[in-house]
Design an enzyme around this catalytic site. Structure first.
Site, PDB file in Angstrom:
ATOM      1  N   LYS A  13      33.653  17.145 -38.400  1.00  0.00           N
ATOM      2  CA  LYS A  13      33.473  16.187 -37.307  1.00  0.00           C
ATOM      3  C   LYS A  13      33.713  16.838 -35.947  1.00  0.00           C
ATOM      4  CE  LYS A  13      36.541  13.312 -38.941  1.00  0.00           C
ATOM      5  NZ  LYS A  13      36.915  14.064 -40.170  1.00  0.00           N
ATOM      6  N   ARG A  88      40.512   4.432 -37.952  1.00  0.00           N
ATOM      7  CA  ARG A  88      40.833   4.901 -39.299  1.00  0.00           C
ATOM      8  C   ARG A  88      40.995   3.748 -40.281  1.00  0.00           C
ATOM      9  NH1 ARG A  88      42.630  10.327 -39.488  1.00  0.00           N
ATOM     10  NH2 ARG A  88      43.063  11.250 -37.457  1.00  0.00           N
ATOM     11  N   ARG A 127      39.043  28.358 -44.336  1.00  0.00           N
ATOM     12  CA  ARG A 127      38.762  28.111 -42.919  1.00  0.00           C
ATOM     13  C   ARG A 127      39.766  28.801 -41.995  1.00  0.00           C
ATOM     14  NH1 ARG A 127      38.514  21.949 -40.799  1.00  0.00           N
ATOM     15  NH2 ARG A 127      40.722  22.005 -41.402  1.00  0.00           N
ATOM     16  N   ARG A 160      45.106  29.689 -38.940  1.00  0.00           N
ATOM     17  CA  ARG A 160      44.836  28.903 -40.142  1.00  0.00           C
ATOM     18  C   ARG A 160      45.876  27.794 -40.213  1.00  0.00           C
ATOM     19  NH1 ARG A 160      41.265  31.639 -43.677  1.00  0.00           N
ATOM     20  NH2 ARG A 160      41.030  33.854 -43.180  1.00  0.00           N
ATOM     21  N   ARG A 172      45.497  14.693 -48.308  1.00  0.00           N
ATOM     22  CA  ARG A 172      44.833  14.133 -47.126  1.00  0.00           C
ATOM     23  C   ARG A 172      43.566  13.370 -47.513  1.00  0.00           C
ATOM     24  NH1 ARG A 172      44.236  19.659 -44.389  1.00  0.00           N
ATOM     25  NH2 ARG A 172      42.971  18.600 -42.808  1.00  0.00           N
TER      26      ARG A 172
END
Length: 219
Positions: A13, A88, A127, A160, A172
């Site tokens: 996003k 959310r 990532r 990171r 999550r």
């Protein structure tokens, strides 16, 4: 246009929001960024935010809506707004909808970035992010350059996230599915939802979002 980007953590996003800011002159309203900015602003709202965060309490929906109201009142927003990280929950969605109506704004499109959970875990655990400009890298698909310098800004401060590991990400994801995924049905019922493949290449995702926004503009 005013849009919401929906999707689980790691769906991309933030990356797509930055592209929309660059290409369409939109204003990204990230809840985290707004809270950090408010905390150091010295305004009455900022003092409220600082007090809540210093106590370790959760920031209420009313405070976040108040911050969004401030942004809508102070930014020119000529290219429209991107709501990133908010809403959310269904209650937040209702509150945001009421605020937009009150301020004479419309919600034009909700983009759902669909992902496969296990593929997302593979992506996120690989990532890394440039700490200077936010450019995202991936050990498998877009590794950090051999010279150790960011291709976007030339910086070498790569980071990171501590919670970018398989166990934390699954936790999550569970929170996302419990709290936020009901918004998919909510906005589908309103006719605002467009879905794109969030695991496609960055360029293909951007093209899908552009197509979805084009359809929304015509409707």
């Amino acid at each position: 246009m005013n849009i919401i980007l929906l999707g689980p953590p790691g769906a991309g996003k933030g990356t797509q929001a930055r592209k929309l800011v660059e290409e369409r002159n939109m204003v990204q309203l990230s809840t985290g960024d707004m809270l950090r900015a408010a905390r150091t602003s010295g305004t009455e709202m900022g003092k409220t935010v600082a007090a809540v965060m210093d106590r370790g309490d959760l920031v209420t929906d009313e405070i976040v809506i108040g911050l969004i109201r401030e942004q809508l009142e102070t930014d020119d927003g000529k290219g429209g707004y991107i709501f990133d990280g908010f809403p959310r929950t269904l209650a937040q969605a209702d509150a945001l909808g009421n605020l937009l109506v009150e301020m004479g704004e419309n919600l034009d499109c909700v983009i759902e970035m669909q992902v496969d959970d296990e593929a997302l875990v593979d992506r996120i655990t690989a990532r890394a992010t440039c700490g200077d400009c936010g450019e995202v890298y991936n050990d498998n698909t877009k590794p950090i350059p051999a010279d150790g310098k960011c291709t976007n800004c030339g910086g070498s401060n790569f980071q990171r996230r501590a919670d970018d590991n398989a166990d934390s990400l699954r936790t999550r994801l569970m929170a996302y599915y419990k709290q936020t995924s009901p918004l998919v049905g909510y906005y589908y019922a309103k006719g605002d939802l467009k879905s794109v493949d969030g695991l496609a290449s960055m360029e293909d995702v951007a093209a899908s979002i552009a197509s979805a926004l084009g359809q929304a503009e015509k409707s």
